[in-house]
Design a protein around this motif. Structure first.
Motif, short mmCIF file in Angstrom:
data_model
loop_
_atom_site.label_atom_id
_atom_site.label_comp_id
_atom_site.label_asym_id
_atom_site.label_seq_id
_atom_site.Cartn_x
_atom_site.Cartn_y
_atom_site.Cartn_z
N ARG A 1 -5.27 -7.93 -3.13
CA ARG A 1 -4.71 -9.07 -2.41
C ARG A 1 -5.80 -10.09 -2.06
O ARG A 1 -5.61 -11.30 -2.17
N PHE B 1 -0.05 -3.06 -10.64
CA PHE B 1 -0.73 -4.24 -10.09
C PHE B 1 -0.38 -5.51 -10.88
O PHE B 1 -0.15 -6.56 -10.30
N TYR C 1 2.31 1.77 -3.49
CA TYR C 1 1.31 2.21 -4.45
C TYR C 1 0.81 3.62 -4.13
O TYR C 1 0.42 4.36 -5.03
N VAL D 1 -5.05 -1.91 -2.76
CA VAL D 1 -4.08 -3.00 -2.60
C VAL D 1 -4.69 -4.13 -1.77
O VAL D 1 -4.55 -5.31 -2.11
N GLY E 1 0.81 -1.21 0.00
CA GLY E 1 0.00 0.00 0.00
C GLY E 1 0.84 1.26 0.00
O GLY E 1 0.53 2.23 -0.70
#
Length: 387
Positions: free
Chosen positions: A344, A73, A43, A340, A40
């Protein structure tokens, strides 16, 4: 082979795959798990730059921001020792977005000029959007790569019109008819089209998943339209039960608010009933999304390869509830972390099975011919729809 929804710490599959030892005992290769190496915080740096540049350029940079996001991603998503990639041209995405803005503005303002201008605009949208949506699928998939081969989309134009024309008309025609013929029975009747949405949604999933390509290999898709529409039936039945209970609560609330202690209890019960109504609609929407996602991907496979999705409503609802709460408390700054976490979660609840070996299965795929790929028309629009 991974869902592109709007977007994801390292992904594991605690409940979505057989343990390697158990798979070995059965004489089958262990299911392959997706991994994600992004974070996270990492990103967030990409997201904040994308946001600032998009605002500074009045949205023009958003096409490059979208490309950077997908590349981040995809390139951090791994399966069987190889990562995915996105190679789309931001200029193609920008052209598609400019076209979408023009069409949206035309639909919004056309009836303000004249009824004829509005009718022409609606006709153009109904006639053009199915082709654009097909082109968007081709653009997104043909620019998604894995192990040196692109994915693709083999759906035909005629099928796109059969699948998308009615849903598009369902959302566009009511507003147009209200502007053209207010207070007429046909306006009320047109809303009945929404009753067919479950079958329309199922048909779109069949079209999308049944025409996926990896290299020159076409996906096999086993689910039918009716099967994919069943989550809506479940929510409909649950909605009837909820409506009865909701009516009882409202009746008790209003009847006890006339006098005495009920003056306080009544309004409180009404507030609780309204909150429960919102909760039902949220849960219903998430239930349909989770169930359709699981059914669609678990019925999608390539030669020698089967995809399995096992998202769960309770855990996904908890994930999104925390994401929304933290995003609100941080005034939107938690949004990239939420993306994120969601990515996941989706990866952690999906795996790939290849009974005869993954290397052998993927080795069967070859590169499509240029004429079969049809990437030229896809690059022209580049609308990049998520699904």
């Amino acid at each position: 082979m991974i869902e592109h929804e709007q977007a994801a710490d390292t992904a594991v599959l605690p409940d979505a795959a057989l343990p390697a030892a158990e798979a070995a005992d059965l004489g089958t290769p262990a299911p392959l798990r997706f991994g994600f190496s992004g974070s996270g915080a990492e990103y967030f740096r990409i997201w904040i730059v994308n946001l600032l540049l998009s605002v500074a350029t009045l949205g023009i940079y958003s096409a490059w921001a979208k490309t950077r996001r997908l590349q981040y991603f995809y390139r951090n998503t791994e399966l069987a020792g190889a990562s995915f990639d996105f190679r789309g041209d931001p200029k193609a995405i920008l052209r598609g977005r400019l076209l979408a803005v023009v069409l949206l503005a035309a639909y919004h303002y056309a009836f303000g000029f004249s009824a004829m201008a509005g009718a022409i605009t609606v006709a153009v949208l109904v006639a053009g959007l199915p082709f654009m949506m097909r082109s968007a699928l081709r653009f997104r998939l043909s620019n998604t790569w894995y192990r040196g081969l692109p994915f693709g989309f083999a759906g035909g134009t005629g099928a796109a019109y059969r699948v998308y024309a009615l849903p598009i008309a369902t959302f566009i025609l009511p507003g147009a008819l209200i502007a053209l013929m207010p207070d007429t029975p046909i306006v009320r009747a047109i809303f009945l089209l929404y009753l067919g949405w479950p079958l329309m949604h199922g048909a779109m999933k069949v079209y999308q998943h049944g025409n996926l390509m990896y290299g020159n290999q076409r996906a096999a898709f086993g689910a039918g339209i009716g099967e994919l529409a069943t989550p809506y039936v479940v929510t409909f039945v649950a909605g009837i039960v909820f409506a009865v209970l909701y009516g009882i609560v409202v009746y008790v609330a209003t009847s006890t608010s006339v006098a005495g202690p009920g003056k306080i209890a009544g309004p409180v019960m009404i507030v609780v009933a309204v909150l429960l109504l919102y909760l039902y609609f949220i849960l219903a929407a998430l239930f349909v999304m989770v169930r359709m996602n699981n059914m669609a991907w678990s019925d999608t496979g390539f030669p020698g390869v089967r995809i399995v999705s096992s998202m769960r409503l309770r855990s996904y609802f908890g994930l999104q509830a925390v994401n929304v709460l933290l995003t609100i408390l941080t005034l939107g700054l938690y949004r990239p972390f939420a993306a994120v976490r969601t990515w996941r979660y989706r990866l952690a609840h999906a795996h790939v099975e290849a009974p005869d070996g993954f290397e052998a299965a993927t080795g069967q795929a070859g590169r499509r011919s240029a004429s079969a790929a049809g990437d030229g028309s896809a690059e022209f629009l580049g609308l990049d729809l998520s699904w």
